[in-house]
Write a protein that holds these residues in place. Structure first.
Motif, PDB file in Angstrom:
ATOM      1  N   SER A 135       1.056  26.696 -56.428  1.00 45.64           N
ATOM      2  CA  SER A 135       1.809  27.952 -56.461  1.00 45.64           C
ATOM      3  C   SER A 135       2.429  28.252 -55.097  1.00 45.64           C
ATOM      4  O   SER A 135       1.880  27.919 -54.058  1.00 45.64           O
ATOM      5  N   ASP A 136       3.582  28.925 -55.126  1.00 41.26           N
ATOM      6  CA  ASP A 136       4.233  29.324 -53.881  1.00 41.26           C
ATOM      7  C   ASP A 136       3.579  30.568 -53.280  1.00 41.26           C
ATOM      8  O   ASP A 136       3.718  30.832 -52.103  1.00 41.26           O
ATOM      9  N   THR A 137       2.883  31.345 -54.112  1.00 36.92           N
ATOM     10  CA  THR A 137       2.251  32.559 -53.616  1.00 36.92           C
ATOM     11  C   THR A 137       0.830  32.245 -53.160  1.00 36.92           C
ATOM     12  O   THR A 137       0.083  31.574 -53.857  1.00 36.92           O
ATOM     13  N   PRO A 138       0.471  32.717 -51.976  1.00 37.85           N
ATOM     14  CA  PRO A 138      -0.879  32.446 -51.483  1.00 37.85           C
ATOM     15  C   PRO A 138      -1.906  33.234 -52.289  1.00 37.85           C
ATOM     16  O   PRO A 138      -1.610  34.292 -52.848  1.00 37.85           O
ATOM     17  N   ASP A 139      -3.102  32.689 -52.365  1.00 38.40           N
ATOM     18  CA  ASP A 139      -4.186  33.346 -53.071  1.00 38.40           C
ATOM     19  C   ASP A 139      -4.539  34.647 -52.358  1.00 38.40           C
ATOM     20  O   ASP A 139      -4.618  34.695 -51.135  1.00 38.40           O
ATOM     21  N   ARG A 140      -4.763  35.689 -53.115  1.00 40.19           N
ATOM     22  CA  ARG A 140      -5.142  36.983 -52.544  1.00 40.19           C
ATOM     23  C   ARG A 140      -6.556  36.887 -51.990  1.00 40.19           C
ATOM     24  O   ARG A 140      -7.435  36.271 -52.589  1.00 40.19           O
ATOM     25  N   LEU A 141      -6.764  37.492 -50.836  1.00 39.92           N
ATOM     26  CA  LEU A 141      -8.081  37.495 -50.208  1.00 39.92           C
ATOM     27  C   LEU A 141      -8.756  38.831 -50.465  1.00 39.92           C
ATOM     28  O   LEU A 141      -8.140  39.887 -50.369  1.00 39.92           O
ATOM     29  N   LEU A 142     -10.041  38.773 -50.784  1.00 41.34           N
ATOM     30  CA  LEU A 142     -10.808  39.964 -51.105  1.00 41.34           C
ATOM     31  C   LEU A 142     -11.874  40.221 -50.051  1.00 41.34           C
ATOM     32  O   LEU A 142     -12.466  39.274 -49.510  1.00 41.34           O
ATOM     33  N   THR A 143     -12.135  41.482 -49.805  1.00 45.82           N
ATOM     34  CA  THR A 143     -13.215  41.867 -48.897  1.00 45.82           C
ATOM     35  C   THR A 143     -14.534  41.853 -49.670  1.00 45.82           C
ATOM     36  O   THR A 143     -14.536  41.881 -50.912  1.00 45.82           O
ATOM     37  N   PRO A 144     -15.661  41.843 -48.961  1.00 41.64           N
ATOM     38  CA  PRO A 144     -16.949  41.932 -49.661  1.00 41.64           C
ATOM     39  C   PRO A 144     -17.060  43.182 -50.537  1.00 41.64           C
ATOM     40  O   PRO A 144     -17.632  43.124 -51.626  1.00 41.64           O
ATOM     41  N   ALA A 145     -16.487  44.289 -50.101  1.00 43.16           N
ATOM     42  CA  ALA A 145     -16.532  45.522 -50.902  1.00 43.16           C
ATOM     43  C   ALA A 145     -15.767  45.366 -52.214  1.00 43.16           C
ATOM     44  O   ALA A 145     -16.215  45.836 -53.268  1.00 43.16           O
ATOM     45  N   GLU A 146     -14.612  44.698 -52.166  1.00 45.19           N
ATOM     46  CA  GLU A 146     -13.829  44.477 -53.382  1.00 45.19           C
ATOM     47  C   GLU A 146     -14.580  43.565 -54.347  1.00 45.19           C
ATOM     48  O   GLU A 146     -14.621  43.818 -55.556  1.00 45.19           O
ATOM     49  N   VAL A 147     -15.193  42.514 -53.815  1.00 45.99           N
ATOM     50  CA  VAL A 147     -15.970  41.594 -54.654  1.00 45.99           C
ATOM     51  C   VAL A 147     -17.174  42.334 -55.242  1.00 45.99           C
ATOM     52  O   VAL A 147     -17.504  42.174 -56.415  1.00 45.99           O
ATOM     53  N   ALA A 148     -17.817  43.156 -54.437  1.00 51.32           N
ATOM     54  CA  ALA A 148     -18.977  43.916 -54.893  1.00 51.32           C
ATOM     55  C   ALA A 148     -18.607  44.819 -56.072  1.00 51.32           C
ATOM     56  O   ALA A 148     -19.371  44.913 -57.043  1.00 51.32           O
ATOM     57  N   ARG A 149     -17.458  45.465 -56.001  1.00 54.42           N
ATOM     58  CA  ARG A 149     -17.019  46.313 -57.110  1.00 54.42           C
ATOM     59  C   ARG A 149     -16.808  45.492 -58.375  1.00 54.42           C
ATOM     60  O   ARG A 149     -17.123  45.944 -59.475  1.00 54.42           O
ATOM     61  N   MET A 150     -16.294  44.279 -58.236  1.00 56.35           N
ATOM     62  CA  MET A 150     -16.050  43.423 -59.396  1.00 56.35           C
ATOM     63  C   MET A 150     -17.355  43.005 -60.069  1.00 56.35           C
ATOM     64  O   MET A 150     -17.418  42.869 -61.294  1.00 56.35           O
ATOM     65  N   VAL A 176     -22.232  45.344 -57.722  1.00 59.56           N
ATOM     66  CA  VAL A 176     -23.374  45.200 -56.817  1.00 59.56           C
ATOM     67  C   VAL A 176     -23.002  45.773 -55.449  1.00 59.56           C
ATOM     68  O   VAL A 176     -21.864  46.159 -55.214  1.00 59.56           O
ATOM     69  N   ASP A 177     -23.962  45.795 -54.544  1.00 56.29           N
ATOM     70  CA  ASP A 177     -23.749  46.265 -53.183  1.00 56.29           C
ATOM     71  C   ASP A 177     -23.045  45.182 -52.359  1.00 56.29           C
ATOM     72  O   ASP A 177     -23.289  43.989 -52.585  1.00 56.29           O
ATOM     73  N   PRO A 178     -22.192  45.551 -51.408  1.00 54.71           N
ATOM     74  CA  PRO A 178     -21.538  44.548 -50.555  1.00 54.71           C
ATOM     75  C   PRO A 178     -22.528  43.642 -49.813  1.00 54.71           C
ATOM     76  O   PRO A 178     -22.234  42.467 -49.565  1.00 54.71           O
ATOM     77  N   LYS A 179     -23.699  44.149 -49.466  1.00 53.47           N
ATOM     78  CA  LYS A 179     -24.710  43.309 -48.800  1.00 53.47           C
ATOM     79  C   LYS A 179     -25.181  42.189 -49.731  1.00 53.47           C
ATOM     80  O   LYS A 179     -25.500  41.091 -49.274  1.00 53.47           O
ATOM     81  N   THR A 180     -25.217  42.467 -51.024  1.00 54.66           N
ATOM     82  CA  THR A 180     -25.588  41.432 -51.998  1.00 54.66           C
ATOM     83  C   THR A 180     -24.551  40.325 -51.996  1.00 54.66           C
ATOM     84  O   THR A 180     -24.890  39.141 -52.032  1.00 54.66           O
ATOM     85  N   VAL A 181     -23.285  40.697 -51.924  1.00 52.81           N
ATOM     86  CA  VAL A 181     -22.201  39.711 -51.869  1.00 52.81           C
ATOM     87  C   VAL A 181     -22.349  38.842 -50.618  1.00 52.81           C
ATOM     88  O   VAL A 181     -22.201  37.614 -50.685  1.00 52.81           O
ATOM     89  N   ALA A 182     -22.673  39.449 -49.495  1.00 55.77           N
ATOM     90  CA  ALA A 182     -22.875  38.692 -48.259  1.00 55.77           C
ATOM     91  C   ALA A 182     -24.044  37.723 -48.405  1.00 55.77           C
ATOM     92  O   ALA A 182     -23.963  36.573 -47.958  1.00 55.77           O
ATOM     93  N   ARG A 183     -25.126  38.156 -49.046  1.00 56.00           N
ATOM     94  CA  ARG A 183     -26.279  37.269 -49.264  1.00 56.00           C
ATOM     95  C   ARG A 183     -25.912  36.106 -50.174  1.00 56.00           C
ATOM     96  O   ARG A 183     -26.329  34.974 -49.943  1.00 56.00           O
ATOM     97  N   TRP A 184     -25.118  36.379 -51.218  1.00 57.34           N
ATOM     98  CA  TRP A 184     -24.674  35.305 -52.112  1.00 57.34           C
ATOM     99  C   TRP A 184     -23.835  34.287 -51.342  1.00 57.34           C
ATOM    100  O   TRP A 184     -23.961  33.088 -51.560  1.00 57.34           O
TER     101      TRP A 184
END
Length: 64
Positions: A2-17, A20-28
């Motif tokens: 693809s010509d469009t770069p992949d969107r980057l997500l913060t731990p908080a955005e991933v946590a909402r998806m 879970v808590d953002p700290k859980t995402v960091a542990r994963w």
């Protein structure tokens, strides 16, 4: 590829998806369950396509 770069997500955005808590995402990430990388400023980021694929595979497993 693809010509469009992949969107980057913060731990908080991933946590909402994952609802879970953002700290859980960091542990994963530290455990290797999610792929992440660090920005120049030291912040953790996740590629949206990989997170969406992980969510899809998790939902598929739950439905089986």
């Amino acid at each position: 590829m693809s010509d469009t770069p992949d969107r980057l997500l913060t731990p908080a955005e991933v946590a909402r998806m994952f609802h879970v808590d953002p700290k859980t995402v960091a542990r994963w990430a530290l455990a290797g369950k999610l792929t992440s990388f660090r920005t120049i400023g030291g912040h953790r980021r996740f590629r949206e396509a990989e997170i969406l694929a992980h969510i899809a595979s998790t939902q598929q497993t739950k439905e089986s």
